[in-house]
Scaffold this active site. Structure first.
Site, PDB file in Angstrom:
ATOM      1  N   GLY A   1      30.786 -10.061   4.978  1.00 35.69           N
ATOM      2  CA  GLY A   1      29.935  -9.755   6.127  1.00 35.69           C
ATOM      3  C   GLY A   1      28.471  -9.815   5.728  1.00 35.69           C
ATOM      4  O   GLY A   1      28.104  -9.430   4.613  1.00 35.69           O
TER       5      GLY A   1
ATOM      6  N   GLY B   1      25.801  -8.787   8.008  1.00 42.67           N
ATOM      7  CA  GLY B   1      24.950  -8.053   8.933  1.00 42.67           C
ATOM      8  C   GLY B   1      23.979  -7.203   8.132  1.00 42.67           C
ATOM      9  O   GLY B   1      23.761  -7.441   6.940  1.00 42.67           O
TER      10      GLY B   1
ATOM     11  N   ALA C   1      24.189  -4.211   6.877  1.00 41.26           N
ATOM     12  CA  ALA C   1      24.764  -3.573   5.690  1.00 41.26           C
ATOM     13  C   ALA C   1      25.135  -4.614   4.644  1.00 41.26           C
ATOM     14  O   ALA C   1      24.817  -4.460   3.464  1.00 41.26           O
ATOM     15  CB  ALA C   1      25.984  -2.739   6.086  1.00 41.26           C
ATOM     16  N   GLY C   2      25.799  -5.677   5.061  1.00 39.35           N
ATOM     17  CA  GLY C   2      26.283  -6.680   4.111  1.00 39.35           C
ATOM     18  C   GLY C   2      25.158  -7.459   3.455  1.00 39.35           C
ATOM     19  O   GLY C   2      25.146  -7.638   2.232  1.00 39.35           O
TER      20      GLY C   2
ATOM     21  N   SER D   1      18.724  -2.109  26.429  1.00 33.38           N
ATOM     22  CA  SER D   1      18.379  -1.122  25.396  1.00 33.38           C
ATOM     23  C   SER D   1      18.179   0.288  25.935  1.00 33.38           C
ATOM     24  O   SER D   1      17.587   0.504  26.990  1.00 33.38           O
ATOM     25  CB  SER D   1      17.105  -1.552  24.691  1.00 33.38           C
ATOM     26  OG  SER D   1      16.630  -0.488  23.903  1.00 33.38           O
TER      27      SER D   1
ATOM     28  N   ARG E   1      24.081   9.295  24.328  1.00 39.51           N
ATOM     29  CA  ARG E   1      24.816   8.258  25.053  1.00 39.51           C
ATOM     30  C   ARG E   1      26.098   8.745  25.702  1.00 39.51           C
ATOM     31  O   ARG E   1      26.426   8.362  26.823  1.00 39.51           O
ATOM     32  CB  ARG E   1      25.141   7.123  24.087  1.00 39.51           C
ATOM     33  CG  ARG E   1      23.901   6.396  23.663  1.00 39.51           C
ATOM     34  CD  ARG E   1      24.185   5.363  22.614  1.00 39.51           C
ATOM     35  NE  ARG E   1      22.955   4.616  22.356  1.00 39.51           N
ATOM     36  CZ  ARG E   1      22.826   3.678  21.425  1.00 39.51           C
ATOM     37  NH1 ARG E   1      23.848   3.392  20.646  1.00 39.51           N
ATOM     38  NH2 ARG E   1      21.701   3.053  21.271  1.00 39.51           N
TER      39      ARG E   1
ATOM     40  N   ARG F   1      27.375   8.338  18.113  1.00 40.50           N
ATOM     41  CA  ARG F   1      26.201   7.920  17.347  1.00 40.50           C
ATOM     42  C   ARG F   1      24.958   7.985  18.220  1.00 40.50           C
ATOM     43  O   ARG F   1      24.986   7.571  19.373  1.00 40.50           O
ATOM     44  CB  ARG F   1      26.386   6.483  16.833  1.00 40.50           C
ATOM     45  CG  ARG F   1      25.170   5.977  16.074  1.00 40.50           C
ATOM     46  CD  ARG F   1      25.394   4.607  15.474  1.00 40.50           C
ATOM     47  NE  ARG F   1      25.589   3.561  16.465  1.00 40.50           N
ATOM     48  CZ  ARG F   1      24.621   3.041  17.212  1.00 40.50           C
ATOM     49  NH1 ARG F   1      23.384   3.490  17.103  1.00 40.50           N
ATOM     50  NH2 ARG F   1      24.881   2.087  18.081  1.00 40.50           N
TER      51      ARG F   1
END
Lengths: 637, 254
Positions: free
Chosen positions: A40, A42, A44-45, A284, A330, A435
């Site tokens: 991955g 993204g 993080a990757g 957003s 959210r 989150r």
């Protein structure tokens, strides 16, 4: 199985510092002897691959897209949180820690969240140094805005393209390492199996999506940064290629899957408009800084929004939650929208929508300022709906957006399988049951730039260079299993397409395990998913071969894994007989319709062990022991 | 509405390709162009035929994965949108729509509408970065940057790397793509130390990949889904010239 989260001892604020001192190091000369796989690219990757390579490790990086720059982190819009306190408004590491823990309804691991808040400030420094063009004030200093669940302004942003800009920063760092030869990049390659040798994760089986070639790649450690699994719902805000396969294959090989039912519903998405729709588009959360959410007071009021006077509008978030108003987290905003629509007060043709109105913001600041802040979002809304949000309010409705659940990891971000590390959305640790906005980017980059580089060294130093050859029996067997599975999918020659199965699975999950869940519905869903899975393996149709680019085959393989995950999501939701964050069981609610948590029985991480397809998974519990924070009833009123 | 799509089908780079016509019925004007192709592909799969292969991921116009020439225009008829954000309301009932892959020597065909754009990645690898390693960054507010330059850098950084600029250019030039990245990084104080080698290396990489020279027609700007403007190319040419002259002076001294 005893789950050990390996949380360092000592006071909360000192844990990470102490831990960094205590972990073993690999000397600079020895680092180049180790190979690390990162799946991955993204946030993080890419950040993990670049940082590990900068340290001197040999990194092999894989992604399914044609370029690492296209990973779905690119679509994150609003911003990234950091406890910089540039606004002098009372922010600090502890407040970001507490907001995140509370936002997650006290179902996250305390020590991980504190560390996340701590390193958040370094992420902003790193991004600015890489050339990420964050918004700035006229003074030349960094600008911030507010996001849900916080009473301070700590969200850094680059127009509505924050994810894209941060990803380009990480992608460019990765590209730099590729040019130096420290990272070998493999685009258009999909991980289809994890290879375990002597109990340690030592490699992966990949399929070259262009040639169809299946091969094994071995390493001293494997890092999964393969993103979240919300595409299990079919209609969600994820990209088409986002899938659970890498994580699920690891789960089938013994990695525990934690809190799978914690899936986030984002309140501000463009409502569904028809059956053909392939995805839902997010607007957003930053829009809630200036947009006001409302529905008509009277369910029968079908006038155009601009003709409805203020007295006949119900600004329900401002009414019910005066302290946070339109900036409640959210999960709370989503459920409130569902409630008013269930009362028949929803807007639009389907009645599944609420207004997000910029009339007052435009009157206060002028259209020019609103355009400067949100121009590209208004533009995107116009492209999709052919409506002008400067003149008429946007219509929005909640949609599945993010997976808080994921593979179980300890404090070192290592799964229960030694040598298998999981970072970013693919792991479960930091967001609990919900989150907060602008925290995903923070987590992905924290994991990749500043946490994994320390913790993976400890594992490597303890275990030494033990990289089996790609001819190892375990690798050959994994390759064989992969080929058999692909051949099976191609040989069924049934009547229904992979997409049809995917849509049906998504519908079952959305209806029974979406914004509201209850026991009977979850039990039915488990049966329906099992039946659908059986039908899939008898009636799916996949044309073409596996020795060629075959997107129908790719989709079929991913849907097959989703059909197993879907059942686990419902089982987890059924087992957790409480409401918390995004997991709302209708049986457990306060008189006002808010989540009713049960800390006495459910203050744990549910980590599931794979028991075989159609066989019960086994539950392991990691108790959530808080040393510093107190599990309070969440209130945003 | 009902449309006929004339799609370029080609199994692989070795085999011969050609247009195949398909009819797609009951298309709602609110359907996106790629969703219309999804509908077509579902029909084909049900007939045990291989679907039309095309690249796509985010479906919200930001990942840069989708491509296609629609009726000869990169990303279709609308301004400043990607193919995934092109909607069927831009077409008329009964239209015949021609769909082709992006054509450029540096973007070899993979299958049907899928092309290989890895040349862009290699250009970035040549110098499209600031070589700061994790951990060495100073505090973010140490270096103030005027809002004007920051906004300008952001305008350039908005590039999604889709390759429409190349596909639209009669010389298949990648000048707009390269210029956008050069401008993004060269405009920032953080990017200044590597300014000269960056522009020289990226321009050299672009030439090596087989992209043509700038056609000076502005067709790249006309099709760019993110509104990247050609003045960035002028800026790149300026930076390139300056860097090249400095290099000559420097070599003469040595």
């Amino acid at each position: 199985m005893k789950l050990n989260a390996n949380i360092p001892s000592g006071p909360l604020v000192e844990k990470w510092t102490r831990h960094k001192h205590e972990v073993r190091l690999v000397s600079p000369a020895n680092k180049r002897k180790y190979d690390i796989i990162v799946v991955g690219t993204g946030l993080a990757g890419a950040s993990a691959a670049a940082s590990l390579a900068e340290l001197g490790y040999n990194v092999k990086s894989f992604c399914v897209q044609d370029s690492p720059r296209r990973a779905h982190s690119v679509a994150a819009q609003g911003g990234i949180n950091a406890a910089k306190n540039y606004r002098n408004d009372g922010d600090n590491v502890y407040r970001l820690f507490y907001d995140t823990l509370k936002g997650g309804d006290f179902r996250a691991r305390e020590a991980n969240v504190y560390r996340l808040a701590e390193v958040s400030v370094n992420v902003i420094d790193q991004a600015v140094a890489q050339g990420v063009p964050f918004a700035r004030e006229y003074s030349g200093y960094l600008a911030t805005r507010s996001f849900g669940g916080a009473q301070v302004s700590r969200t850094f942003y680059a127009r509505g393209q924050t994810g894209q800009q941060l990803l380009l920063g990480a992608y460019q760092a990765l590209s730099h390492q590729i040019s130096l030869g420290t990272v070998k990049m493999f685009p258009r390659q999909e991980m289809l199996e994890l290879i375990i040798v002597n109990g340690h994760a030592k490699g992966i089986v990949v399929r070259d999506l262009i040639s169809g070639k299946i091969s094994s790649v071995m390493a001293d450690a494997v890092v999964l940064a393969s993103g979240g699994y919300t595409n299990v719902f079919c209609l969600c805000t994820s990209g088409g290629a986002s899938n659970v396969t890498a994580a699920w294959r690891a789960h089938r090989k013994g990695a525990l899957f934690a809190n799978p039912c914690f899936t986030q519903i984002h309140p501000t998405c463009i409502p569904v408009s028809g059956d053909y729709q392939s995805k839902l588009t997010l607007m957003s959360e930053s829009l809630r800084n200036d947009g006001r959410v409302w529905v008509p007071k009277n369910a029968k009021d079908k006038r155009p929004p601009q003709d409805i006077p203020d007295g006949e509008r119900d600004y329900y978030l401002e009414r019910i939650y005066p302290t946070y108003g339109n900036l409640v987290p959210r999960d709370i905003a989503s459920r409130a929208a569902k409630r008013v629509c269930d009362e028949g007060r929803g807007v639009g043709v389907t009645g599944l929508g609420v207004y997000l109105d910029f009339r007052d913001a435009i009157a206060r600041f002028g259209e020019k300022v609103v355009k400067e802040r949100y121009g590209n979002l208004f533009e995107m809304y116009r492209e999709i709906t052919a409506e002008d949000a400067y003149k008429t309010p946007m219509r929005i409705y909640p949609a599945i957006h993010y997976a808080m659940g994921g593979l179980w990891v300890d404090y070192n971000l290592m799964s229960n399988l030694p040598g298998l590390f999981v970072v970013g959305e693919a792991n479960f640790a930091d967001h609990g049951a919900n989150r907060l906005g602008a925290s995903a980017l923070m987590q992905g980059l924290s994991d990749g730039y500043f946490i994994l580089p320390y913790t993976i060294g400890d594992y490597l130093a303890r275990n030494g260079v033990k990289r089996p050859s790609a001819d190892a029996a375990e690798a050959k067997q994994a390759e064989q299993e992969t080929a058999q599975r692909l051949n099976k999918l191609l040989s069924i020659h049934g009547k229904r397409t992979p997409v049809e199965f995917h849509k049906q699975l998504g519908k079952i999950l959305w209806e029974n395990c979406g914004m509201a869940r209850q026991e009977a519905g979850l039990k039915t869903a488990i049966q329906q998913i099992a039946a659908l899975r059986d039908e899939f393996w008898q009636n799916v149709i996949v044309p073409g071969s596996h020795q060629d680019l075959n997107m129908a085959l790719e989709r079929a393989g991913r849907v097959a894994d989703f059909l197993e995950l879907g059942e686990l999501i419902c089982l987890d939701a059924l087992t957790r007989a409480e409401s918390c964050g995004c997991h709302f069981r209708t049986e457990f609610q306060t008189p006002e319709g808010e989540c009713l948590r049960n800390d006495a029985d459910y203050a744990y991480v549910a980590a599931w062990e794979f028991g075989g397809v159609g066989k019960p998974s086994q539950l392991h519990k990691e108790p959530l022991v808080y040393e510093e924070a107190h599990m309070a009833q969440r209130s945003y009123k | 509405m009902k449309v006929t799509v004339r799609v370029w089908r080609q199994k692989n780079p070795q085999s011969l390709g050609g247009f195949v016509e398909y009819e797609v019925k009951d298309v709602s004007p609110a359907t996106s162009f790629l969703e219309m192709l999804d509908v077509l592909n579902e029909q084909l799969i049900k007939q045990s035929k291989e679907p039309v292969h095309f690249d796509s991921d985010c479906r919200e116009g930001i990942c840069g994965m989708c491509s296609c020439m629609i009726n000869g225009e990169a990303h279709g008829p609308e301004n400043k949108v990607t193919t995934c954000q092109t909607y069927m309301r831009s077409f008329k009932d009964g239209d015949v729509i021609t769909v082709e892959p992006f054509r450029a020597k540096a973007f070899p065909l993979v299958k049907d509408l899928v092309v290989d754009r890895s040349a862009f990645d290699r250009i970035i690898q040549a110098g499209g970065f600031i070589s700061v390693t994790a951990g060495s960054a100073p505090e973010a507010n140490t270096v103030p940057l005027s809002k004007y330059h920051s906004d300008l850098a952001m305008d350039a950084a908005a590039c999604i790397g889709c390759g429409a600029c190349v596909a639209a250019c009669k010389n298949a030039s990648a000048n707009l793509f390269v210029a956008a990245k050069v401008a993004h990084l060269n405009l920032l104080p953080q990017g200044a130390p590597e300014k000269d080698p960056r522009v020289l290396a990226m321009v050299e990489a672009m030439t090596k990949e087989g992209f043509g020279a700038c056609s000076v027609s502005g067709s790249c700007e006309a099709v760019c889904p993110k509104g990247i403007v050609t003045s960035f190319i002028s800026r790149m040419n300026h930076d390139f010239l300056t860097a090249a002259l400095k290099l000559r002076v420097h070599s003469a001294r040595v």
